[in-house]
Design a protein around this motif. Structure first.
Motif, PDB file in Angstrom:
ATOM      1  N   GLU A 465     -51.339 -49.715 -79.302  1.00 21.56           N
ATOM      2  CA  GLU A 465     -50.514 -48.781 -80.064  1.00 21.56           C
ATOM      3  C   GLU A 465     -49.067 -48.813 -79.582  1.00 21.56           C
ATOM      4  O   GLU A 465     -48.125 -48.780 -80.395  1.00 21.56           O
ATOM      5  N   MET A 466     -48.857 -48.874 -78.270  1.00 24.59           N
ATOM      6  CA  MET A 466     -47.505 -48.859 -77.708  1.00 24.59           C
ATOM      7  C   MET A 466     -46.678 -50.063 -78.161  1.00 24.59           C
ATOM      8  O   MET A 466     -45.478 -49.936 -78.398  1.00 24.59           O
ATOM      9  N   PHE A 467     -47.327 -51.228 -78.306  1.00 25.55           N
ATOM     10  CA  PHE A 467     -46.557 -52.440 -78.590  1.00 25.55           C
ATOM     11  C   PHE A 467     -46.626 -52.875 -80.055  1.00 25.55           C
ATOM     12  O   PHE A 467     -45.886 -53.769 -80.457  1.00 25.55           O
ATOM     13  N   THR A 468     -47.480 -52.237 -80.863  1.00 27.80           N
ATOM     14  CA  THR A 468     -47.456 -52.490 -82.304  1.00 27.80           C
ATOM     15  C   THR A 468     -46.803 -51.337 -83.061  1.00 27.80           C
ATOM     16  O   THR A 468     -46.372 -51.516 -84.204  1.00 27.80           O
ATOM     17  N   GLY A 469     -46.758 -50.161 -82.443  1.00 30.35           N
ATOM     18  CA  GLY A 469     -46.189 -48.991 -83.103  1.00 30.35           C
ATOM     19  C   GLY A 469     -47.129 -48.378 -84.119  1.00 30.35           C
ATOM     20  O   GLY A 469     -46.724 -47.490 -84.874  1.00 30.35           O
ATOM     21  N   ARG A 470     -48.383 -48.814 -84.136  1.00 26.86           N
ATOM     22  CA  ARG A 470     -49.348 -48.317 -85.125  1.00 26.86           C
ATOM     23  C   ARG A 470     -50.342 -47.361 -84.477  1.00 26.86           C
ATOM     24  O   ARG A 470     -50.940 -47.666 -83.453  1.00 26.86           O
ATOM     25  N   ASN A 471     -50.521 -46.214 -85.111  1.00 24.63           N
ATOM     26  CA  ASN A 471     -51.465 -45.212 -84.645  1.00 24.63           C
ATOM     27  C   ASN A 471     -52.875 -45.630 -85.046  1.00 24.63           C
ATOM     28  O   ASN A 471     -53.112 -45.991 -86.197  1.00 24.63           O
ATOM     29  N   PRO A 472     -53.866 -45.590 -84.120  1.00 26.55           N
ATOM     30  CA  PRO A 472     -55.229 -46.027 -84.471  1.00 26.55           C
ATOM     31  C   PRO A 472     -55.908 -45.158 -85.517  1.00 26.55           C
ATOM     32  O   PRO A 472     -56.961 -45.532 -86.027  1.00 26.55           O
ATOM     33  N   THR A 473     -55.314 -44.009 -85.864  1.00 26.66           N
ATOM     34  CA  THR A 473     -55.904 -43.140 -86.889  1.00 26.66           C
ATOM     35  C   THR A 473     -55.158 -43.247 -88.221  1.00 26.66           C
ATOM     36  O   THR A 473     -55.359 -42.418 -89.110  1.00 26.66           O
ATOM     37  N   GLU A 474     -54.293 -44.254 -88.375  1.00 27.44           N
ATOM     38  CA  GLU A 474     -53.570 -44.433 -89.642  1.00 27.44           C
ATOM     39  C   GLU A 474     -54.543 -44.654 -90.795  1.00 27.44           C
ATOM     40  O   GLU A 474     -55.670 -45.131 -90.602  1.00 27.44           O
ATOM     41  N   TYR A 475     -54.076 -44.338 -91.980  1.00 25.16           N
ATOM     42  CA  TYR A 475     -54.925 -44.429 -93.172  1.00 25.16           C
ATOM     43  C   TYR A 475     -55.424 -45.845 -93.413  1.00 25.16           C
ATOM     44  O   TYR A 475     -56.483 -46.073 -93.998  1.00 25.16           O
ATOM     45  N   MET A 476     -54.657 -46.864 -92.958  1.00 27.48           N
ATOM     46  CA  MET A 476     -55.035 -48.260 -93.214  1.00 27.48           C
ATOM     47  C   MET A 476     -56.286 -48.663 -92.428  1.00 27.48           C
ATOM     48  O   MET A 476     -56.976 -49.619 -92.786  1.00 27.48           O
ATOM     49  N   PHE A 477     -56.582 -47.910 -91.339  1.00 26.11           N
ATOM     50  CA  PHE A 477     -57.737 -48.263 -90.516  1.00 26.11           C
ATOM     51  C   PHE A 477     -58.971 -47.518 -91.005  1.00 26.11           C
ATOM     52  O   PHE A 477     -59.307 -46.427 -90.543  1.00 26.11           O
ATOM     53  N   GLU A 478     -59.614 -48.114 -91.993  1.00 31.16           N
ATOM     54  CA  GLU A 478     -60.828 -47.557 -92.583  1.00 31.16           C
ATOM     55  C   GLU A 478     -61.714 -48.699 -93.027  1.00 31.16           C
ATOM     56  O   GLU A 478     -61.334 -49.878 -92.973  1.00 31.16           O
ATOM     57  N   ASP A 479     -62.927 -48.377 -93.468  1.00 31.48           N
ATOM     58  CA  ASP A 479     -63.904 -49.381 -93.901  1.00 31.48           C
ATOM     59  C   ASP A 479     -64.146 -50.443 -92.825  1.00 31.48           C
ATOM     60  O   ASP A 479     -64.243 -51.650 -93.118  1.00 31.48           O
ATOM     61  N   GLY A 480     -64.219 -50.013 -91.568  1.00 26.38           N
ATOM     62  CA  GLY A 480     -64.540 -50.932 -90.481  1.00 26.38           C
ATOM     63  C   GLY A 480     -63.344 -51.585 -89.822  1.00 26.38           C
ATOM     64  O   GLY A 480     -63.492 -52.217 -88.767  1.00 26.38           O
ATOM     65  N   LEU A 481     -62.159 -51.467 -90.438  1.00 26.05           N
ATOM     66  CA  LEU A 481     -60.969 -52.052 -89.820  1.00 26.05           C
ATOM     67  C   LEU A 481     -60.432 -51.102 -88.756  1.00 26.05           C
ATOM     68  O   LEU A 481     -60.203 -49.928 -89.005  1.00 26.05           O
ATOM     69  N   THR A 482     -60.238 -51.622 -87.549  1.00 27.69           N
ATOM     70  CA  THR A 482     -59.700 -50.843 -86.439  1.00 27.69           C
ATOM     71  C   THR A 482     -58.401 -51.470 -85.962  1.00 27.69           C
ATOM     72  O   THR A 482     -58.059 -52.593 -86.352  1.00 27.69           O
ATOM     73  N   LEU A 483     -57.663 -50.761 -85.125  1.00 19.58           N
ATOM     74  CA  LEU A 483     -56.435 -51.313 -84.553  1.00 19.58           C
ATOM     75  C   LEU A 483     -56.751 -52.568 -83.752  1.00 19.58           C
ATOM     76  O   LEU A 483     -56.001 -53.553 -83.797  1.00 19.58           O
ATOM     77  N   HIS A 484     -57.862 -52.556 -83.039  1.00 21.37           N
ATOM     78  CA  HIS A 484     -58.265 -53.735 -82.273  1.00 21.37           C
ATOM     79  C   HIS A 484     -58.476 -54.932 -83.196  1.00 21.37           C
ATOM     80  O   HIS A 484     -57.961 -56.042 -82.933  1.00 21.37           O
ATOM     81  N   ASN A 485     -59.218 -54.754 -84.298  1.00 21.02           N
ATOM     82  CA  ASN A 485     -59.478 -55.859 -85.231  1.00 21.02           C
ATOM     83  C   ASN A 485     -58.192 -56.347 -85.888  1.00 21.02           C
ATOM     84  O   ASN A 485     -58.001 -57.552 -86.096  1.00 21.02           O
ATOM     85  N   PHE A 486     -57.327 -55.406 -86.236  1.00 21.58           N
ATOM     86  CA  PHE A 486     -56.050 -55.748 -86.873  1.00 21.58           C
ATOM     87  C   PHE A 486     -55.220 -56.652 -85.966  1.00 21.58           C
ATOM     88  O   PHE A 486     -54.649 -57.658 -86.421  1.00 21.58           O
TER      89      PHE A 486
END
Length: 558
Positions: A465-486
């Motif tokens: 999260e610190m180096f991508t700037g993306r929150n792991p609870t963002e709306y885009m992370f659904e249907d099995g997609l996680t920040l780790h997978n992204f």
């Protein structure tokens, strides 16, 4: 009856005075008991040990047909002549040390530290031949220190914090008593100094020859006693905290969670026993006791903060467990005030923020990540007992003036006191969710055990999260997609496409240092991905993660 060092709360049990005379030991130290000690406790004539220290007791020890306030009653000598252990330290007793203590002929340990006792040391104490440990430190006691009995052995004697004491054996390094204080101190005749010192020295040599097997144990006990004295927390009342925070005004509210609200306040505290009160800016964490689980969270945080000491962990100033002005239970922690807020505010600034924050550079984020890793490495591998944080996320990472990081909020922390207990904790079949959505390791949601690898997972997500700037609870992370997978899908060739553009102050594509920056970011992302793997056994330890991040920073800065 040994109930010390537990999490007992509530009022002092008055029914204790109805126990039989066969009760030999009553130990309630290091709990959360409040209220007054009931009258009639002197009727427990079979007591051999008595300890109430480190609770929240008020009032005085009761005495039949009397109402002494703040003093140790003379009837304490009636407890039992077989009493071996008596601990009245860390209270507010005043007055003199009663002469009747001399009746407790079998007494071996006597602790009266951190009260408001005054007057002189009763000479009868030196006649207690079994007494080998005496602690009267941090009172207002004055006059001559006796030289017989327990007073001839400096290793079993704690007198610090009493400025008016004089005389005693040379090892105490106290000033000589003035000849003019005939009524206050025993005159020392010059003719007797040499033979007395010689006799004490000879007796000490003989004495040591017999206690060598016990010497290590006594040194360990003294070290523990001194460390506890140095770690004594200043006492604060509800009214002092209310005044410090403007009666917990909304304008002073700086944070809120499930179990508590945090207020900024100005509190008057002493730096040490010899200094005057100074104004300190603090954070007062007030627990919502109407919320189920808040009392447990308060006790967990108190227990954890009492044990930990690290530059990248929040510092515990003191705590308060009392009754508010309405007669309701009140529990609060007083912590260091950290001025730059939490990391979440810096990574994801709000549009309506009245104080816009500058983006954190690559170097600053790497330094913050190392601070967090060092703190977790300490908790997992260098703290006794080991501590699992269980709720690592950006809002629980605070930033100081120099933007160094400080891990806070130990309300869900778990202690692993020893290998046996650790194995029991790790074998639990079901614990429920322990942590925050997006940062909770998958095994916790599946009923897995609490372990250090759970903190490692949360740290891995935080690092991504610190180096991508993306929150792991963002709306885009659904249907099995996680920040780790992204991030995994872009690693390693397309890492520069997913990192936070706010990391850079110049166009890195045109920079001579582009290759070095790219290599550094790939290495950081690799640590984050390894730490946040699905399987706990595939994650690296926090010790390894900290070492890797230190190496990356050394490479980047050289």
């Amino acid at each position: 009856m040994g109930l010390g060092d537990n999490k007992l709360g509530g009022l002092f049990p008055s029914a204790i005075v109805n126990l039989t005379s066969q009760l030999q030991k009553l130990v309630l130290e290091k709990n959360y008991i409040i209220g007054e000690i009931p009258s009639g406790i002197e009727k427990l004539v079979g007591l051999l040990g008595l300890a109430f220290d480190e609770n929240y007791l008020t009032g005085s020890i009761p005495e039949e047909d009397n109402h002494l306030i703040g003093s140790i009653p003379s009837s304490i000598g009636n407890l039992t002549q077989a009493l071996e252990y008596l601990d009245l330290s860390s209270n507010n007793f005043s007055g003199v040390i009663p002469q009747e203590l001399g009746l407790l002929k079998e007494l071996q340990e006597l602790y009266l530290a951190e009260n408001n006792l005054s007057g002189h040391i009763p000479m009868v104490i030196e006649n207690l031949t079994h007494l080998y440990e005496l602690d009267i430190s941090y009172n207002n006691i004055e006059g001559a220190v006796p030289e017989k009995g327990v007073f001839k052995n400096a290793s079993g004697l704690l007198l610090v914090g009493n400025k008016g004491l004089c005389g005693g054996i040379p090892e105490l390094h106290l000033p000589k008593c003035s000849i003019q204080c005939d009524k206050k101190c025993s005159p020392m005749l010059p003719k007797l100094i040499i033979p007395i010192v010689s006799t004490i020295f000879l007796l000490a040599i003989i004495f040591l020859a017999f206690i060598i097997p016990e010497w290590k144990r006594k040194l360990t006990r003294k070290s523990r006693t001194n460390s506890l004295l140095k770690g004594r927390l200043p006492k604060v009342s509800y009214s002092e905290l209310a005044e410090a925070t403007g009666t917990f005004a909304a304008s002073n509210l700086i944070g809120a969670g499930k179990y508590s609200r945090v207020y900024k306040g100005i509190l008057l505290l002493k730096e040490d026993e010899n200094s005057n009160q100074q104004a300190h800016t603090v954070a007062v964490k007030v627990f919502d006791l109407q919320q189920l689980g808040s009392s447990k969270s308060f006790m967990a945080e108190c227990e954890t903060l009492r044990l930990i000491r690290h530059r990248n962990l929040i510092r515990h100033v003191t705590c308060c467990s009392t009754i508010d002005y309405r007669g309701h239970d009140f529990k609060a922690l007083v912590l260091d005030y950290i001025p730059n807020g939490n990391l979440h505010r810096w990574l994801h600034p709000e549009r309506d923020d009245h104080e816009p924050l500058s983006p954190l550079s690559l170097t600053l984020r790497l330094n913050i990540a190392i601070d967090i890793a060092d703190a977790l490495d300490y908790l997992h591998h260098n703290c006794q007992p080991s501590v699992i944080h269980c709720d690592l996320k950006p809002s629980n990472i605070l930033l100081r003036e120099d933007l160094s990081a400080c891990v806070s909020d130990f309300g869900l922390a778990k202690l692993l006191p020893d290998p046996i207990t650790k194995s029991l904790v790790e074998s639990e079949s079901s614990i429920g969710i322990r942590g925050s959505i997006g940062y909770v390791p998958p095994e916790y949601g599946e009923g897995g055990h609490v372990s250090t690898t759970g903190d490692v997972y949360s740290f891995g997500v935080l690092l991504l999260e610190m180096f991508t700037g993306r929150n792991p609870t963002e709306y885009m992370f659904e249907d099995g997609l996680t920040l780790h997978n992204f991030v995994q899908m872009a690693y390693p060739e397309q890492v520069m496409d997913i990192v936070d553009p706010n990391l850079f102050t110049v166009n890195v594509m045109e920079s001579n240092a582009f290759n070095k920056i790219c290599e550094c970011l790939v290495s950081i992302i690799d640590v984050g991905l390894t730490c946040s793997k699905q399987s706990p056994v595939e994650r690296m330890s926090m010790e390894h993660a900290a070492v890797q991040l230190h190496k990356i920073r050394d490479f980047y800065l050289r």
